[in-house]
Design a protein around this motif. Structure first.
Motif, PDB file in Angstrom:
ATOM      1  N   ALA A 225      -3.429  -0.479  -3.676  1.00 32.67           N
ATOM      2  CA  ALA A 225      -4.655  -0.629  -2.899  1.00 32.67           C
ATOM      3  C   ALA A 225      -5.250  -2.024  -3.072  1.00 32.67           C
TER       4      ALA A 225
ATOM      5  N   GLY B 196      -3.126  -4.568  -1.380  1.00 37.89           N
ATOM      6  CA  GLY B 196      -3.317  -4.398   0.054  1.00 37.89           C
ATOM      7  C   GLY B 196      -4.586  -5.074   0.520  1.00 37.89           C
TER       8      GLY B 196
ATOM      9  N   GLU C 119       0.835  -1.209   0.000  1.00 36.86           N
ATOM     10  CA  GLU C 119       0.000   0.000   0.000  1.00 36.86           C
ATOM     11  C   GLU C 119       0.869   1.258   0.000  1.00 36.86           C
TER      12      GLU C 119
END
Length: 497
Positions: A354, A357, A345
């Motif tokens: 993202a 993550g 991230e």
């Protein structure tokens, strides 16, 4: 036969006097030790009265001779207060044990900790002496060391034997006693140590009692795993192998300690090694295909997909450090996944950081209490579902999901009939095929959705990257398959993959 002489060469005066001669010699060169008068096989700290006056717990240990320097060699500050020795491989008599208890326990309000290995003879003779000492008003408690993983209590009524773990327990107890800790405090720590400790024996040459030949036979190319302190036969005789493979068998033997009192599932050393190598291989491979991923990304994005993965992989490698001093919790997949989520991230940023993550965070939940192939498959499924749920894409949208979704299904289907590694290979092939099928596919998510389908002739870079890192993991597992499927390893080890 192994060609060795049936009689070992030793520097002894006589077999009958060897124990007494050894103890006398030990005391003569160590002014901090003395033999107890009237009991030539009991060694006591010379400053024992000062220890008692200081209000410190004293410690008695002992057992049969023949394991030197255990136990007589462990008497001194920060270790045992006294040690009582029996004949070779023979429990010391109750009279000597009681004399030792009196020497370090009379007038000692702090009490005495008695510790010895779990053998029937020692339990009986120490038990008799402790009963008599308690009737004389000597305060004491006992810690019986039983750390041998080659013996399980389910099929051996005497329980697990004591091995070298007793040395560690004795050192811990001795250090705590020297610091002035109480008897209950010391016992509490030893109980914790007992629950989290396991050892197993390995020998290349059979032992022998002075005056006798080897206690069992080993060929020149053989070794024995799981034997006891006195040469009791082990759980198996194996061919001698490289040290690294020997280590694997030893760690496999003590694999019960992976189930430590922790809510996060930790793994044994060899599995942690595979995790380390897998993470490293994923990162190095992604870095090596930077240009390929960038080129694929020029069709549908800004041509930086490979660079983004390289930045993330470099950050992970930097944090990973070395296997000897890892910067990531490679022995705990649950926490490792969380750490990787934070790393990608922060380092990769954007939608790729993202999404990965989300993938890592969701995958971690399936690894909290188990690391079997089924758990890894569930982790892959959870991570994929999270990406789909939060990213808004589905299979057929020309994204990483076109590789992940078929991989999950192939993995789950393979596990119904195949070993873990074979099932995972099916998953890798499915991911790679899914990535290839994105060529010419109309994009419905991400920047590629703004590009005409006629211009999307090459595979999606995100889906391709999934196949790349899955293939890297498979190569590590395949290279280690011969070791993991060894008939000498318990199922718990192969169960990791």
């Amino acid at each position: 036969m192994n060609g060795m002489s049936d009689m070992r060469k030793r520097l002894l005066n006589t077999v009958e006097s060897c124990v007494d001669d050894s103890l006398s010699g030990l005391v003569s060169v160590n002014p901090g030790l003395r033999l107890l008068r009237g009991h030539s096989r009991v060694i006591v700290r010379s400053d024992i009265l000062e220890v008692i006056r200081a209000g410190k717990v004293t410690i008695l240990t002992g057992g049969g001779s023949g394991h030197e320097p255990s136990r007589s060699g462990y008497v001194g500050p920060g270790m045992a207060s006294a040690a009582v020795s029996g004949a070779i491989f023979t429990s010391p008599p109750p009279g000597d044990i009681l004399a030792a208890l009196r020497a370090i326990g009379r007038g000692n309000k702090a009490g005495v900790l008695v510790t010895f290995n779990n053998y029937t003879g020692d339990r009986l003779t120490f038990g008799q002496a402790m009963e008599r000492a308690q009737k004389e008003g000597i305060k004491l408690d006992v810690y019986i060391n039983s750390d041998d993983c080659a013996v399980q209590t389910s099929d051996k009524t005497a329980g697990r034997r004591g091995l070298v773990g007793g040395i560690l327990a004795l050192k811990i107890a001795g250090a705590m006693a020297e610091e002035g800790k109480s008897l209950p405090e010391i016992k509490e720590v030893l109980n914790f140590v007992f629950k989290n400790m396991g050892t197993i024996g390995l020998c290349l040459i059979p032992g022998s009692v002075p005056g006798s030949g080897p206690m069992f036979q080993l060929e020149d190319d053989e070794m024995e795993l799981g034997l006891g302190l006195h040469g009791e036969s082990g759980v198996m005789t194996m061919k001698i192998m490289p040290a690294r493979e020997q280590r694997i068998h030893i760690y496999a033997g003590i694999s019960h300690i992976e189930k430590i009192q922790n809510s996060d599932h930790c793994v044994i050393f060899e599995v942690a090694h595979l995790i380390f190598e897998s993470v490293k291989a994923c990162c190095e491979t992604l870095i090596s295909v930077e240009d390929i991923l960038n080129q694929l990304d020029t069709e549908c994005g800004d041509g930086d997909c490979g660079h983004t993965f390289k930045v993330g992989a470099t950050a992970i490698l930097s944090e990973l450090n070395t296997e000897e001093i890892p910067g990531l919790p490679i022995d705990c997949p649950y926490r490792l996944a969380h750490n990787l989520a934070s790393l990608v991230e922060e380092s990769m940023g954007g939608s790729t950081g993202a999404l990965y993550g989300l993938f890592m965070t969701a995958a971690s939940g399936a690894l909290k209490t188990s690391v079997t192939p089924v758990a890894w498959c569930e982790a892959l499924r959870c991570g994929t579902d999270s990406v789909m749920r939060h990213g808004g894409a589905k299979p057929g949208y020309r994204t990483m999901l076109d590789a992940l979704c078929p991989a999950v299904e192939a993995f789950a289907l393979g596990l119904e009939t195949l070993p873990g590694i074979d099932a995972f290979e099916k998953a890798v092939l499915a991911a790679e095929n899914g990535a290839r099928c994105t060529a010419g596919m109309k994009a419905q998510a991400g920047r590629a959705s703004y590009v005409a389908a006629s211009s999307l002739e090459k595979p999606d870079p995100g889906a391709t990257a999934v196949g790349v890192w899955m293939r890297a993991i498979l190569q590590v597992l395949t290279a280690s398959q011969a070791l993991l499927t060894s008939p000498y390893l318990p199922e718990v080890v192969y169960g990791q993959f």
